[in-house]
Structure formats: C-alpha cells, structure tokens
Scaffold this motif. Structure first.
Motif, PDB file in Angstrom:
ATOM      1  N   ALA A 187      15.892   7.832  -7.445  1.00 22.45           N
ATOM      2  CA  ALA A 187      16.516   7.773  -6.119  1.00 22.45           C
ATOM      3  C   ALA A 187      16.611   6.335  -5.618  1.00 22.45           C
ATOM      4  O   ALA A 187      17.378   6.040  -4.703  1.00 22.45           O
ATOM      5  CB  ALA A 187      15.708   8.619  -5.141  1.00 22.45           C
ATOM      6  N   ASN A 188      15.825   5.448  -6.196  1.00 27.24           N
ATOM      7  CA  ASN A 188      15.852   4.036  -5.791  1.00 27.24           C
ATOM      8  C   ASN A 188      16.485   3.144  -6.864  1.00 27.24           C
ATOM      9  O   ASN A 188      16.222   1.947  -6.909  1.00 27.24           O
ATOM     10  CB  ASN A 188      14.430   3.574  -5.459  1.00 27.24           C
ATOM     11  N   GLN A 189      17.281   3.749  -7.694  1.00 22.58           N
ATOM     12  CA  GLN A 189      18.014   3.034  -8.764  1.00 22.58           C
ATOM     13  C   GLN A 189      17.084   2.215  -9.662  1.00 22.58           C
ATOM     14  O   GLN A 189      17.398   1.095 -10.068  1.00 22.58           O
ATOM     15  CB  GLN A 189      19.110   2.110  -8.185  1.00 22.58           C
ATOM     16  N   LEU A 190      15.912   2.796  -9.928  1.00 21.97           N
ATOM     17  CA  LEU A 190      14.969   2.123 -10.830  1.00 21.97           C
ATOM     18  C   LEU A 190      14.750   3.012 -12.046  1.00 21.97           C
ATOM     19  O   LEU A 190      14.874   4.235 -11.955  1.00 21.97           O
ATOM     20  CB  LEU A 190      13.626   1.903 -10.119  1.00 21.97           C
ATOM     21  N   THR A 191      14.410   2.395 -13.151  1.00 23.99           N
ATOM     22  CA  THR A 191      14.136   3.189 -14.350  1.00 23.99           C
ATOM     23  C   THR A 191      12.817   2.729 -14.981  1.00 23.99           C
ATOM     24  O   THR A 191      12.561   1.533 -15.074  1.00 23.99           O
ATOM     25  CB  THR A 191      15.326   3.094 -15.330  1.00 23.99           C
ATOM     26  N   PRO A 192      11.939   3.700 -15.358  1.00 24.76           N
ATOM     27  CA  PRO A 192      10.660   3.306 -15.953  1.00 24.76           C
ATOM     28  C   PRO A 192      10.892   2.767 -17.363  1.00 24.76           C
ATOM     29  O   PRO A 192      11.670   3.349 -18.124  1.00 24.76           O
ATOM     30  CB  PRO A 192       9.870   4.616 -16.004  1.00 24.76           C
ATOM     31  N   VAL A 193      10.230   1.669 -17.713  1.00 29.16           N
ATOM     32  CA  VAL A 193      10.459   1.067 -19.023  1.00 29.16           C
ATOM     33  C   VAL A 193       9.205   1.011 -19.886  1.00 29.16           C
ATOM     34  O   VAL A 193       9.293   1.002 -21.108  1.00 29.16           O
ATOM     35  CB  VAL A 193      11.071  -0.354 -18.901  1.00 29.16           C
TER      36      VAL A 193
ATOM     37  N   ASP B 106       4.418   1.347 -10.491  1.00 35.38           N
ATOM     38  CA  ASP B 106       4.056   2.427  -9.580  1.00 35.38           C
ATOM     39  C   ASP B 106       3.753   3.713 -10.345  1.00 35.38           C
ATOM     40  O   ASP B 106       4.081   3.834 -11.525  1.00 35.38           O
ATOM     41  CB  ASP B 106       5.230   2.668  -8.609  1.00 35.38           C
ATOM     42  N   LEU B 107       3.134   4.663  -9.616  1.00 31.11           N
ATOM     43  CA  LEU B 107       2.838   5.969 -10.224  1.00 31.11           C
ATOM     44  C   LEU B 107       4.123   6.781 -10.346  1.00 31.11           C
ATOM     45  O   LEU B 107       4.958   6.760  -9.444  1.00 31.11           O
ATOM     46  CB  LEU B 107       1.850   6.745  -9.353  1.00 31.11           C
ATOM     47  N   VAL B 108       4.236   7.489 -11.436  1.00 33.91           N
ATOM     48  CA  VAL B 108       5.423   8.305 -11.701  1.00 33.91           C
ATOM     49  C   VAL B 108       4.965   9.658 -12.221  1.00 33.91           C
ATOM     50  O   VAL B 108       4.088   9.719 -13.089  1.00 33.91           O
ATOM     51  CB  VAL B 108       6.294   7.649 -12.809  1.00 33.91           C
ATOM     52  N   SER B 109       5.542  10.737 -11.674  1.00 33.00           N
ATOM     53  CA  SER B 109       5.327  12.016 -12.373  1.00 33.00           C
ATOM     54  C   SER B 109       6.661  12.560 -12.861  1.00 33.00           C
ATOM     55  O   SER B 109       6.909  12.589 -14.058  1.00 33.00           O
ATOM     56  CB  SER B 109       4.507  13.014 -11.554  1.00 33.00           C
ATOM     57  N   THR B 110       7.554  12.978 -11.967  1.00 32.57           N
ATOM     58  CA  THR B 110       8.854  13.461 -12.465  1.00 32.57           C
ATOM     59  C   THR B 110       9.840  12.309 -12.669  1.00 32.57           C
ATOM     60  O   THR B 110      10.809  12.460 -13.403  1.00 32.57           O
ATOM     61  CB  THR B 110       9.490  14.444 -11.462  1.00 32.57           C
ATOM     62  N   GLY B 111       9.628  11.202 -11.978  1.00 26.58           N
ATOM     63  CA  GLY B 111      10.558  10.071 -12.060  1.00 26.58           C
ATOM     64  C   GLY B 111      11.649  10.141 -11.000  1.00 26.58           C
ATOM     65  O   GLY B 111      12.474   9.225 -10.884  1.00 26.58           O
ATOM     66  N   GLY B 112      11.652  11.223 -10.208  1.00 30.27           N
ATOM     67  CA  GLY B 112      12.689  11.411  -9.187  1.00 30.27           C
ATOM     68  C   GLY B 112      12.721  10.289  -8.156  1.00 30.27           C
ATOM     69  O   GLY B 112      13.806   9.831  -7.761  1.00 30.27           O
ATOM     70  N   THR B 113      11.560   9.833  -7.738  1.00 34.75           N
ATOM     71  CA  THR B 113      11.496   8.782  -6.711  1.00 34.75           C
ATOM     72  C   THR B 113      12.092   7.482  -7.241  1.00 34.75           C
ATOM     73  O   THR B 113      12.835   6.798  -6.526  1.00 34.75           O
ATOM     74  CB  THR B 113      10.029   8.562  -6.276  1.00 34.75           C
ATOM     75  N   LEU B 114      11.780   7.147  -8.475  1.00 39.19           N
ATOM     76  CA  LEU B 114      12.349   5.922  -9.069  1.00 39.19           C
ATOM     77  C   LEU B 114      13.868   6.039  -9.156  1.00 39.19           C
ATOM     78  O   LEU B 114      14.597   5.137  -8.749  1.00 39.19           O
ATOM     79  CB  LEU B 114      11.759   5.670 -10.464  1.00 39.19           C
TER      80      LEU B 114
ATOM     81  N   ASN C  98       0.790  -1.224   0.000  1.00 40.15           N
ATOM     82  CA  ASN C  98       0.000   0.000   0.000  1.00 40.15           C
ATOM     83  C   ASN C  98       0.826   1.279   0.000  1.00 40.15           C
ATOM     84  O   ASN C  98       0.301   2.365  -0.130  1.00 40.15           O
ATOM     85  CB  ASN C  98      -0.987  -0.006   1.167  1.00 40.15           C
ATOM     86  N   GLY C  99       2.115   1.151   0.165  1.00 38.83           N
ATOM     87  CA  GLY C  99       2.964   2.340   0.107  1.00 38.83           C
ATOM     88  C   GLY C  99       4.409   1.899  -0.052  1.00 38.83           C
ATOM     89  O   GLY C  99       4.703   0.699   0.009  1.00 38.83           O
ATOM     90  N   SER C 100       5.294   2.861  -0.290  1.00 40.87           N
ATOM     91  CA  SER C 100       6.729   2.589  -0.438  1.00 40.87           C
ATOM     92  C   SER C 100       7.009   1.431  -1.384  1.00 40.87           C
ATOM     93  O   SER C 100       7.881   0.594  -1.123  1.00 40.87           O
ATOM     94  CB  SER C 100       7.361   2.294   0.927  1.00 40.87           C
ATOM     95  N   VAL C 101       6.299   1.415  -2.472  1.00 40.94           N
ATOM     96  CA  VAL C 101       6.464   0.365  -3.484  1.00 40.94           C
ATOM     97  C   VAL C 101       7.890   0.381  -4.035  1.00 40.94           C
ATOM     98  O   VAL C 101       8.493  -0.664  -4.284  1.00 40.94           O
ATOM     99  CB  VAL C 101       5.433   0.583  -4.617  1.00 40.94           C
ATOM    100  N   GLU C 102       8.429   1.604  -4.152  1.00 38.04           N
ATOM    101  CA  GLU C 102       9.721   1.751  -4.841  1.00 38.04           C
ATOM    102  C   GLU C 102      10.897   1.118  -4.088  1.00 38.04           C
ATOM    103  O   GLU C 102      11.934   0.867  -4.686  1.00 38.04           O
ATOM    104  CB  GLU C 102      10.003   3.231  -5.140  1.00 38.04           C
TER     105      GLU C 102
END
Ligand code: PRT
Ligand code: ZN
Length: 302
Positions: free
Chosen positions: A183-189, A173-181, A156-160
């Motif tokens: 910061a967690n060494q993830l990249t949207p594909v 997960d939801l992304v707007s700027t991508g900053g959260t991803l 329910n939270g902190s998915v990243e």
C-alpha cells in the motif's frame, strides 16, 4: 510502579495487555488449566488454580521486566527480545535472556523494503542510505554483518510512510502479509530476522521454588501444544493391502491395527502430529483404504 524484587513462591508471567499477542497468550495459558482473578486496573491477574500470576504490559516492556527480575517469564515476539538484548548489550548491561519455548504463532519477518520501482542488487546497495526502523540495534547488527554502512532513522511507528515523507530512503520493518508495504509502494527485498511469539526467560534456573512451578507450567504447555496439533487418523483396508497402506501413513505414533469381525479387513488408527492433507487421504484411498476419518484429539494421557 514496579513491585520490588523479593523472594517469591509464585511465578509471574508478563504478557501483552492488548495487541496481537495478548489474546493468544492468555488462551495458551488458559489451555494449561490456569484461571485468574483480575485486579480492578486490569494490569495484574492473580492465579487461582496455580501460583502463576500475570502482569499485563506493553510488549516492549516484557524483556526489561524479566531482566530486572520483576517477572520470571514473558510471552513476546522474538523481534522485541532480540532488539532489547542488543540494546542492553550496547549499554554494557548485558543480561542473558533466552527463548524457553518457540510458540509457532505471531510469525512475521523483519524485512528491508525498498521503492517498488527500484531494482535490488544486494545489501551493498544500502550503503550511505537512510533506513527508517523501530529496530535500530537488530538492523545495525545485520548491517555490520554485511559490512555495509548506512544511517538508521529511528521511528516508533508508521515506519512505512517515512520514504514518502522524505524522512528516509528505505525501511526496515515487520511484515506478515506484506499488504502494508504494498500500500506504500514498497517491496520487501531481504529478511534480517524471522520472528514468532516465544516464551522468554532468564538464561539460568529460577530461585525460591519458582523453577518447579515453571517446569510444571511448561510441561502442561508442551502437552497443550502437542494436543492442539494432534489428530487421530482412522481407516479400514483389506488385509492384503495393509503393507501398502502402512507405507503411506503420515508421521506419528505407531499405528494400531485391529481385525474387523467377519471380514477379511483390518481397521487402523494412529495418532498423527499435525494436519493430514487431502492429498495424503486421496493417496491412501487410491491404494485401497476406505472409511478414512481424521479427528481432533481433545485429551490424552499416555
Ligand atoms: O501496545 P504494544 O506496545 O504492546 O503493542 P505494539 O503495537 O508494539 O505491538 P503489536 O501488538 O502490533 O505487535 C506485537 C507483536 O506481534 C510484534 O512485536 C511481532 O512480534 C508480532 N507481529 C506479527 C507483528 C505483525 N505480525 C505485523 N504484521 N507486529 C506488527 N505487524 C505490523 C506490520 O509492521 C505492519 O505495519 O502490522 C502491519 C500489518 O502487516 P502486513 O504485512 O500484514 O500488512
Ligand atoms: Zn510495542
């Protein structure tokens, strides 16, 4: 406690109490001339200027409140509306909720994101992986469309942070700027849903005279949205250069062209939908227009 569903001559609109969509939703409704008296617990706002009351709730509760008839309309993210609809369908309790309006703000994407060191070859790469998400039904539908079997891990939270904790292999997960991803060494594909705030309502007209109130509200809302996006473009140009300038005008209402006293010039004004770019103004100037001005519109009555 939810109030009983009984005949009502007042429209009840659910909005987010706090969070990203709460303030813009209230501002939007206020721009339609609505004023309210707040209850002491700040969960209910009684409409004073129009029979439109607000219920302030968690965004996740909004679709259910509409489906159960407790509220008539709601302002909510498409992501929440879609997930709720699919969840209800899976329980065999399908209730048709639809988007009455798209509001153009609160935009975000529901994305699959993988370890930034990994290469993305396509959805089949997700086969057999654990995918952390708060949107299992939306994800499940997309996986089925792709013909891929994977294991949704519902958080329910902190998915990243799930991949780093070893709870999952990738996230959805939801992304707007991508900053959260990042910061967690993830990249949207890949994007599985494009979302924005919407006015959600039932897939049928409302009862007890409430449709009439809803129509009035939506008419004002459309006007308010249009007004916010409208600009008045004003300029002057030599009469001989008018045709060139007319060919360069942005999209909008038919321009009004007026003679300028004592000069071989005309003044032009037009209502434009949306912003007018600097590049457009520069083009117009290059082609002979001068005294260019772009003004916001505060009121309009056709
Ligand atoms: O308390 P309540 O349940 O009402 O609120 P909530 O915490 O569930 O929702 P809230 O207020 O965070 O978001 C409400 C709605 O805003 C969402 O359902 C979306 O429709 C929309 N929205 C728009 C977003 C974002 N942008 C967004 N960026 N919702 C969440 N995020 C998250 C994102 O997942 C990330 O964790 O915000 C973080 C920052 O995102 P980046 O990409 O900019 O780093
Ligand atoms: Zn929520």
């Amino acid at each position: 406690m939810t109030p009983p569903a009984q005949p009502r001559e007042r429209l009840r609109v659910a909005i987010q109490k706090s969070g990203r969509l709460g303030d813009p939703a209230r501002e939007l409704l206020a721009s339609c001339g609505l004023t309210w008296r707040e209850s002491r617990d700040r969960l209910f706002c009684y409409g004073e200027s129009l029979p439109v009351d607000l219920l302030l709730v968690r965004d996740d509760d909004i679709p259910g409140l509409i489906a159960d008839g407790v509220c008539d309309l709601g302002i909510v993210g498409r992501n929440v509306l879609v997930e709720h609809g699919l969840a209800r369908e899976a329980q065999g309790r399908g209730v048709e909720l639809t988007e009455w309006r798209q509001l153009g703000w609160g935009t975000c994407r529901l994305d699959i994101a993988i370890d930034e060191e990994q290469e993305w070859t396509g959805p089949e790469q997700l086969a057999g992986l654990r995918i952390a998400t708060s949107y299992p039904h939306t994800l499940g539908r997309w996986l089925a469309e792709q013909g891929v079997q994977a294991e949704p891990i519902v958080l329910n939270g902190s998915v990243e942070i799930a991949p780093r904790l070893g709870q999952a292999d990738v996230v959805c997960d939801l992304v707007s700027t991508g900053g959260t991803l990042r910061a967690n060494q993830l990249t949207p594909v890949t994007t599985i849903l494009h979302s924005e705030a919407v006015i959600a309502g039932p897939g049928r007209t409302l009862d007890d005279g409430r449709q009439e109130i809803a129509d009035l509200l939506l008419r004002r809302l459309d006007g308010a949205v249009q007004l916010k996006e409208s600009r008045l473009l004003m300029l002057r140009t030599a009469r001989s250069g008018l045709d060139t300038v007319l060919g360069l005008l942005p999209e909008g209402h038919e321009p009004t062209v007026m003679a300028v006293e004592g000069r071989d010039e005309v003044a032009l004004q037009m209502l434009v939908h949306g912003p007018v770019s600097w590049a457009r103004l520069e083009d117009l100037k290059r082609c002979g227009a001068h005294n260019l001005m772009v003004l916001p519109v505060e009121g309009m009555l056709a």
